[in-house]
Write an enzyme that holds these catalytic residues in place. Structure first.
Site, PDB file in Angstrom:
ATOM      1  N   GLU A  57      20.768-101.063  48.764  1.00 40.72           N
ATOM      2  CA  GLU A  57      19.418-101.599  48.952  1.00 40.72           C
ATOM      3  C   GLU A  57      19.111-102.730  47.967  1.00 40.72           C
ATOM      4  OE1 GLU A  57      17.058 -97.824  50.863  1.00 40.72           O
ATOM      5  OE2 GLU A  57      16.618 -98.281  48.767  1.00 40.72           O
TER       6      GLU A  57
ATOM      7  N   LYS B 153       9.300 -96.249  54.428  1.00 39.31           N
ATOM      8  CA  LYS B 153       9.557 -97.166  55.534  1.00 39.31           C
ATOM      9  C   LYS B 153       8.896 -96.674  56.820  1.00 39.31           C
ATOM     10  CE  LYS B 153      13.919 -97.993  53.268  1.00 39.31           C
ATOM     11  NZ  LYS B 153      15.301 -97.481  53.131  1.00 39.31           N
TER      12      LYS B 153
ATOM     13  N   ARG C  57      24.560 -91.694  51.666  1.00 36.69           N
ATOM     14  CA  ARG C  57      24.425 -90.798  52.838  1.00 36.69           C
ATOM     15  C   ARG C  57      24.114 -91.656  54.060  1.00 36.69           C
ATOM     16  NH1 ARG C  57      18.980 -91.714  53.316  1.00 36.69           N
ATOM     17  NH2 ARG C  57      17.844 -91.763  51.355  1.00 36.69           N
TER      18      ARG C  57
ATOM     19  N   GLY D 156      12.006 -91.523  47.067  1.00 34.95           N
ATOM     20  CA  GLY D 156      10.734 -91.388  47.789  1.00 34.95           C
ATOM     21  C   GLY D 156       9.549 -91.954  47.025  1.00 34.95           C
TER      22      GLY D 156
ATOM     23  N   ASN E 184      22.045 -95.622  48.620  1.00 35.88           N
ATOM     24  CA  ASN E 184      21.825 -94.327  49.252  1.00 35.88           C
ATOM     25  C   ASN E 184      23.172 -93.824  49.747  1.00 35.88           C
ATOM     26  OD1 ASN E 184      18.611 -95.349  50.421  1.00 35.88           O
ATOM     27  ND2 ASN E 184      19.054 -93.937  48.786  1.00 35.88           N
TER      28      ASN E 184
ATOM     29  N   LYS F 211      10.654 -97.106  36.357  1.00 34.83           N
ATOM     30  CA  LYS F 211      11.351 -96.371  37.422  1.00 34.83           C
ATOM     31  C   LYS F 211      12.086 -95.172  36.874  1.00 34.83           C
ATOM     32  CE  LYS F 211      12.760 -99.245  41.144  1.00 34.83           C
ATOM     33  NZ  LYS F 211      13.796-100.136  41.700  1.00 34.83           N
TER      34      LYS F 211
ATOM     35  N   VAL G 257      17.985 -92.645  57.855  1.00 33.87           N
ATOM     36  CA  VAL G 257      17.139 -92.523  59.045  1.00 33.87           C
ATOM     37  C   VAL G 257      17.341 -93.733  59.963  1.00 33.87           C
ATOM     38  CG1 VAL G 257      14.730 -92.495  59.850  1.00 33.87           C
ATOM     39  CG2 VAL G 257      15.386 -91.163  57.833  1.00 33.87           C
TER      40      VAL G 257
ATOM     41  N   ARG H  31       9.345 -95.395  63.373  1.00 36.38           N
ATOM     42  CA  ARG H  31       9.348 -93.957  63.063  1.00 36.38           C
ATOM     43  C   ARG H  31       8.068 -93.345  63.630  1.00 36.38           C
ATOM     44  NH1 ARG H  31      11.838 -92.967  57.040  1.00 36.38           N
ATOM     45  NH2 ARG H  31      13.328 -94.688  57.069  1.00 36.38           N
TER      46      ARG H  31
ATOM     47  N   LYS I 205      20.002 -93.880  39.197  1.00 36.48           N
ATOM     48  CA  LYS I 205      19.704 -95.305  39.407  1.00 36.48           C
ATOM     49  C   LYS I 205      20.129 -96.172  38.233  1.00 36.48           C
ATOM     50  CE  LYS I 205      15.879 -94.631  42.477  1.00 36.48           C
ATOM     51  NZ  LYS I 205      14.880 -95.343  43.204  1.00 36.48           N
TER      52      LYS I 205
HETATM   53  P1  ADP Z   1      12.876 -94.802  45.849  1.00 33.23           P
HETATM   54  O1  ADP Z   1      14.312 -94.365  45.719  1.00 33.23           O
HETATM   55  O2  ADP Z   1      11.927 -93.966  45.053  1.00 33.23           O
HETATM   56  O3  ADP Z   1      12.444 -95.003  47.263  1.00 33.23           O
HETATM   57  P2  ADP Z   1      13.558 -97.627  45.435  1.00 33.23           P
HETATM   58  O4  ADP Z   1      14.227 -98.086  44.211  1.00 33.23           O
HETATM   59  O5  ADP Z   1      14.383 -97.502  46.672  1.00 33.23           O
HETATM   60  O6  ADP Z   1      12.797 -96.236  45.126  1.00 33.23           O
HETATM   61  O7  ADP Z   1      12.323 -98.574  45.750  1.00 33.23           O
HETATM   62  C1  ADP Z   1      11.431 -98.294  46.803  1.00 33.23           C
HETATM   63  C2  ADP Z   1      10.574 -99.495  47.099  1.00 33.23           C
HETATM   64  O8  ADP Z   1       9.845 -99.886  45.923  1.00 33.23           O
HETATM   65  C3  ADP Z   1      11.326-100.751  47.514  1.00 33.23           C
HETATM   66  O9  ADP Z   1      11.592-100.784  48.880  1.00 33.23           O
HETATM   67  C4  ADP Z   1      10.324-101.841  47.128  1.00 33.23           C
HETATM   68  O10 ADP Z   1       9.309-101.920  48.109  1.00 33.23           O
HETATM   69  C5  ADP Z   1       9.715-101.292  45.845  1.00 33.23           C
HETATM   70  N1  ADP Z   1      10.403-101.788  44.629  1.00 33.23           N
HETATM   71  C6  ADP Z   1      11.492-101.264  44.010  1.00 33.23           C
HETATM   72  N2  ADP Z   1      11.834-101.984  42.919  1.00 33.23           N
HETATM   73  C7  ADP Z   1      10.949-102.983  42.822  1.00 33.23           C
HETATM   74  C8  ADP Z   1      10.734-104.066  41.894  1.00 33.23           C
HETATM   75  N3  ADP Z   1      11.512-104.258  40.816  1.00 33.23           N
HETATM   76  N4  ADP Z   1       9.681-104.898  42.117  1.00 33.23           N
HETATM   77  C9  ADP Z   1       8.861-104.724  43.180  1.00 33.23           C
HETATM   78  N5  ADP Z   1       8.991-103.744  44.079  1.00 33.23           N
HETATM   79  C10 ADP Z   1      10.016-102.873  43.919  1.00 33.23           C
END
Ligand code: ADP
Length: 447
Positions: A275, A237, A292, A164, A290, A158, A295, A338, A116
């Site tokens: 995303e 989701k 790939r 996930g 992502n 993060k 879903v 889902r 990331k």
């Molecule tokens: P993962 O790969 O673990 O699913 P993501 O980066 O895709 O993590 O983030 C998953 C979810 O977390 C997003 O859909 C959103 O709801 C929340 N999220 C991610 N980054 C932020 C942020 N900077 N502020 C608020 N919510 C966030």
């Protein structure tokens, strides 16, 4: 074109790929664990090979067994589906070096985008807005404290290898930062073998909007518009739809253009999703790619008429994309629910077991992508999704009505499912008006 494809997956996505293969005149090869011997993907594929015991680390994640099956079956290519090995660049590399085309991006693009923090740097390089955050990974407590002061609280920690929702922690105040940082690091190290973390501003009440992209090996990149996946529980989701409700046209165009820039900049081919989170001012920020099929890909197929699995197979076989951006029109509205074997009244506790009786919905505008049947035993070893109920209608209002009608027809006996929960969401004024964000489910439905 390929003559034979091995599908390194199970469940509904394995069926989805088998179906595309059959329509394209390609032979399909299933792999399965001992727990999945009675599964529909084994039944419907042209050939099937057992790759090990029930636990995924002993079967669906066992690279040597999957490659051995590919060799015995003498396939041309391997489709990884989603989950399992789908974003494992080592598996991608091993497939190719063993002489099998991997249906997905190059190992290099996959590896860069899978991290990331690197993906974030690539977004910045492609002039795609990112959430304000630390300048790369934070190594020490002092670095974290300093970065967080610059960003302003609350901050989100993060994991760079995250997925996930794992390795993600919010720190509301400076006192909370170091403990949260340590928790995120420990969790990420345990889950991904990589404890690297970075910081982002925690965006309040965001919507999750993502853009489906498909690219070929000749530099052609097109987007298939956006999906809104803001109905989430614990960052997972539950309902996805396309197009997104309440996104101004100008922003929509900008998000789709940004996604295409990102994919182009990464030298990426095949299907991918970029995303974003969108804040209350409709400003959007990149969060991850992502690399790939996802879903929720069917909602994009419904509104554009593009079969994404067939497109993935074609571009992996080195064919040019058959469509240009101008050919891709967005028409109508599609929603996906889902259906999980979980009990929504018991905090979504997984509820595997035997489906004693099953009736699946149909009729105008309804698609049900599922691998389950009456008498099927949902194994406890894998994720709990037993199907995806998808509707497609001219307007969002009609799509909601059709989804509610379809949900009322779905009869699953023997195990609890999330169907009843979806019906509650679909009636909620905030969802009906398209005003919901990623906090909606927790605020309105969880005590
Ligand atoms: P993962 O790969 O673990 O699913 P993501 O980066 O895709 O993590 O983030 C998953 C979810 O977390 C997003 O859909 C959103 O709801 C929340 N999220 C991610 N980054 C932020 C942020 N900077 N502020 C608020 N919510 C966030």
């Amino acid at each position: 074109m390929f003559k034979k494809i091995l599908i390194a997956n199970r469940g509904e996505i394995a069926l989805r790929i088998i179906r595309a293969c059959r329509e394209m005149g390609i032979q399909s090869v299933a792999v399965y664990s001992e727990a999945d011997a009675e599964s529909m993907h084994v039944e419907l594929a042209d050939e099937a090979y057992c790759v090990g015991p029930a636990r995924s680390i002993d079967s669906y994640l066992k690279i040597d067994q999957i490659i051995a099956a590919a060799e015995v079956a003498d396939v041309d290519a391997i489709h990884p589906g989603y989950g399992f090995l789908a974003e494992n660049s080592h598996f991608n590399e091993v497939c190719r070096s063993s002489g099998f085309e991997f249906i997905g991006p190059s190992p290099d693009a996959m590896e860069k985008l899978g991290d990331k923090n690197t993906a974030r740097a690539m977004a910045i390089a492609s002039d795609v807005p990112v959430v304000p955050g630390s300048d790369g990974l934070v190594e020490t407590d002092n670095e974290a404290l300093e970065a967080a002061r610059g960003i302003g609280y609350p901050v989100l920690i993060k994991a760079t290898a995250g997925g996930g929702g794992k390795g993600m922690r919010v720190a509301e105040t400076e006192e909370m930062l170091i403990p949260a940082l340590n928790q995120a690091r420990t969790e990420a190290q345990a889950a991904f073998g990589n404890g690297g973390v970075y910081l982002e501003r925690y965006v309040g009440n965001p919507r999750h909007i993502e853009v489906q992209v498909i690219a070929d090996n000749y530099g052609n990149v097109v987007h298939l518009y956006e999906r809104d996946c803001s109905v989430q529980r614990r960052h997972q989701k539950l309902i996805e739809e396309a197009p997104s409700p309440n996104l101004p046209e100008a922003q929509r165009q900008q998000i789709c253009d940004a996604a295409v820039r990102m994919i182009r900049g990464a030298d990426y081919s095949n299907a991918g999703t970029v995303e974003f989170i969108v804040d209350e001012n409709d400003d959007f920020f990149f969060i991850e790619v992502n690399a790939r099929i996802q879903v929720e890909h069917p909602v994009s197929e419904m509104i554009t008429g593009v079969d994404l699995i067939k497109a993935q197979i074609s571009v992996a076989a080195n064919e040019r994309l058959k469509l240009s951006q101008d050919d891709v029109q967005c028409k109508g509205h599609s929603i996906e629910c889902r259906i999980n074997a979980e009990n929504p009244d018991k905090n979504f506790q997984p509820n595997p077991g035997k489906i004693t009786k099953l009736y699946t919905p149909g009729g105008y505008g309804v698609r049900f992508d599922s691998h389950v049947y009456g008498g099927y035993n949902v194994p406890p070893h894998y994720d709990s999704m037993i199907g995806k109920l998808i509707v497609y209608m001219p307007t969002r209002e009609e799509a909601i009505a059709t989804m509610r009608r379809a949900l009322s027809e779905l009869k699953v006996e023997g195990i609890a499912t999330t169907a009843v929960f979806h019906d509650r969401v679909l009636q909620h004024p905030e969802f009906v008006e398209g005003r919901h964000n990623t906090k909606f489910v927790e605020r309105e439905f969880m005590d």
